[in-house]
Design a protein around this motif. Structure first.
Motif, PDB file in Angstrom:
ATOM      1  N   LYS A 295       0.832  -1.203   0.000  1.00 40.11           N
ATOM      2  CA  LYS A 295       0.000   0.000   0.000  1.00 40.11           C
ATOM      3  C   LYS A 295       0.870   1.258   0.000  1.00 40.11           C
ATOM      4  O   LYS A 295       0.612   2.206  -0.759  1.00 40.11           O
ATOM      5  CB  LYS A 295      -0.917  -0.002   1.214  1.00 40.11           C
TER       6      LYS A 295
ATOM      7  N   LEU B 215      -3.931   3.081 -11.105  1.00 40.06           N
ATOM      8  CA  LEU B 215      -2.728   2.402 -10.627  1.00 40.06           C
ATOM      9  C   LEU B 215      -1.711   2.159 -11.727  1.00 40.06           C
ATOM     10  O   LEU B 215      -0.553   1.862 -11.451  1.00 40.06           O
ATOM     11  CB  LEU B 215      -3.094   1.052 -10.000  1.00 40.06           C
TER      12      LEU B 215
ATOM     13  N   VAL C 231      -8.363   1.542  -2.826  1.00 32.57           N
ATOM     14  CA  VAL C 231      -8.832   0.191  -2.536  1.00 32.57           C
ATOM     15  C   VAL C 231      -7.989  -0.397  -1.421  1.00 32.57           C
ATOM     16  O   VAL C 231      -6.914   0.091  -1.090  1.00 32.57           O
ATOM     17  CB  VAL C 231      -8.740  -0.717  -3.795  1.00 32.57           C
TER      18      VAL C 231
ATOM     19  N   LEU D 222      -4.411   5.385  -1.521  1.00 31.10           N
ATOM     20  CA  LEU D 222      -4.872   4.244  -2.303  1.00 31.10           C
ATOM     21  C   LEU D 222      -6.385   4.093  -2.132  1.00 31.10           C
ATOM     22  O   LEU D 222      -6.878   4.043  -0.996  1.00 31.10           O
ATOM     23  CB  LEU D 222      -4.158   2.971  -1.850  1.00 31.10           C
TER      24      LEU D 222
ATOM     25  N   LEU E   5      -7.809  -5.427  -3.461  1.00 26.03           N
ATOM     26  CA  LEU E   5      -6.885  -5.984  -4.443  1.00 26.03           C
ATOM     27  C   LEU E   5      -6.136  -7.100  -3.729  1.00 26.03           C
ATOM     28  O   LEU E   5      -5.393  -6.855  -2.780  1.00 26.03           O
ATOM     29  CB  LEU E   5      -5.927  -4.887  -4.909  1.00 26.03           C
TER      30      LEU E   5
ATOM     31  N   ILE F  54      -9.200   1.423  -9.310  1.00 24.27           N
ATOM     32  CA  ILE F  54      -7.773   1.124  -9.497  1.00 24.27           C
ATOM     33  C   ILE F  54      -7.253   1.500 -10.875  1.00 24.27           C
ATOM     34  O   ILE F  54      -6.084   1.255 -11.175  1.00 24.27           O
ATOM     35  CB  ILE F  54      -7.461  -0.364  -9.233  1.00 24.27           C
TER      36      ILE F  54
END
Length: 430
Positions: free
Chosen positions: A9, A85, A22, A20, A40, A82
């Motif tokens: 994380k 990401l 999620v 983050l 995740l 996400i």
């Protein structure tokens, strides 16, 4: 190496420059991130190695397809959260080079290397396309690409598509309608735009499992030639044609569109096929179809489109889609498609965007796949089933966000006199 989730994380947040969105759940049982958010799930150290050796979209895709990475929670919500990401995406994201100059990021990466185990790049999942040298969109490479996508197994596609066996955007009257009704309405919309009448000849380019050919022959009395590069599709379509008692009106061929030489046809339908043609071949595709039409004949080109970029030289193909779903597939902006059709000689008479309809269609396909997941994974293999679930869900979001669209372009080959053969008020199909 406890609490791997917190370490993961922290690195993600360094890369994103933001919290983050999620949760992260790691193989050691640790969790970190906002409570209640989708998680995740990194099931093993290999997932970290995949992200380290191929950071970005392809690394995430490889981890997902291999089952090293999963999502716990609503798939659509998780994908929405996400999407940032991927390193290269996001207006505010730092470049990879800038990130690697950051001492804090470099320290975190060194920790992840130790966390991931042996520093060896994992082999890509077997579902990933192995690239061959040479030109794209030759007859041979197109056959190989089509086989990769469509020769997954007809039983698998029956699960996803349902009884209609139509693998393109449906046309919904209401969001609560049935998939079968919406696909029937789409086929009828195409027939109406082509103004099919009994006795005409229709060429269905990329005929799939024969649904358009059967609908046009049964409901409008036309004679149809359907072409596909997939042996499995052709076999399935021929059986359906025989079961419908339409063998005297429908011929299904395994044939490249560049090899069709028995024109003229009164009408041509190309539904969800042109995405496979490629930019360098698109004018040739348009010219070939133009040559196969009689003067006054109509073409209905149903095609996914991407949004144009200010600098088209920076456009890059989606790595996941190219490696696992549609090898060598290319999306073009709508304006480019219209221009190429007109360069080939067509007069474009109508353009209809049905973008929202594809989001509805894809969500139904995902729901069907998830409802019969064990059987689908047994038929196509777990990795292939995971590919289809991810790509269809991600594409549903892309259509809903207006990142991509889908359009029906109606074009005519006008008579030498210039007469298009179109009525003054043509949109009677609505």
């Amino acid at each position: 190496m406890a609490d791997a989730a917190s370490r993961l994380k922290n690195l993600f947040e360094l890369l994103l420059g933001a919290p983050l969105p999620v949760r992260v759940r790691a193989w050691d049982g640790s969790q970190a991130g906002p409570p209640g958010a989708p998680a995740l799930v990194l099931r093993n150290r290999r997932a970290v190695r995949r992200l380290l050796f191929k950071p970005g979209e392809l690394g995430l895709a490889r981890a997902w397809v291999a089952g090293d990475l999963d999502i716990d929670g609503d798939l659509y919500t998780a994908l929405d959260l996400i999407s940032g990401l991927v390193w290269e995406r996001g207006e505010g994201a730092r470049s990879r080079a800038a990130l690697l100059r950051d001492p804090e990021v470099r320290a975190a990466l060194r920790g992840l290397v130790r966390l991931s185990g042996l520093p060896l790049p994992p082999a890509p999942p077997p579902e990933e396309v192995r690239r061959h040298r040479g030109h794209l969109h030759t007859k041979r490479t197109d056959r190989r690409a089509v086989s990769h996508h469509y020769d997954v197994g007809n039983d698998f596609y029956e699960i996803v598509l349902g009884p209609s066996m139509v693998y393109s955007c449906a046309y919904w009257e209401t969001p609560g309608g049935t998939l079968e009704d919406a696909q029937r309405d789409k086929l009828e919309l195409v027939c109406a735009k082509l103004a099919l009448t009994p006795g005409q000849r229709l060429l269905d380019v990329g005929c799939g499992w024969g649904s358009m050919a059967i609908h046009a022959a049964r409901e409008h009395g036309v004679r149809v030639v359907g072409i596909t590069l997939s042996q499995e599709q052709a076999a399935y379509a021929r059986k359906r044609v025989a079961d419908e008692g339409l063998t005297d009106r429908i011929e299904i061929r395994v044939q490249d569109y560049r090899d069709v030489g028995d024109g003229p046809y009164d009408a041509i339908s190309s539904i969800g096929m042109a995405e496979h043609v490629g930019a360098e071949r698109y004018l040739e595709y348009a010219e070939d179809l133009y040559a196969l039409l009689r003067p006054g004949g109509r073409l209905l080109n149903h095609q996914i489109a991407r949004r144009p970029q200010r600098d088209e030289s920076t456009y890059h193909v989606d790595e996941f889609i190219d490696a696992y779903v549609f090898p060598d597939g290319e999306l073009a902006p709508l304006g480019t498609t219209v221009t190429q059709l007109e360069r080939a000689g067509f007069e474009v008479r109508d353009v209809e965007s049905i973008r929202e309809h594809y989001g509805l269609t894809l969500r139904r396909w995902v729901a069907r796949l998830e409802a019969d997941w064990a059987r689908a994974a047994r038929l196509a293999g777990p990795g292939r089933a995971r590919v289809w679930r991810l790509y269809m869900a991600a594409c549903a979001l892309a259509f809903e966000r207006n990142s991509i669209g889908v359009n029906q372009v109606l074009a005519v080959r006008a008579l030498d006199s210039g007469d298009s053969g179109m009525p003054l008020r043509a949109r009677t199909w609505n």
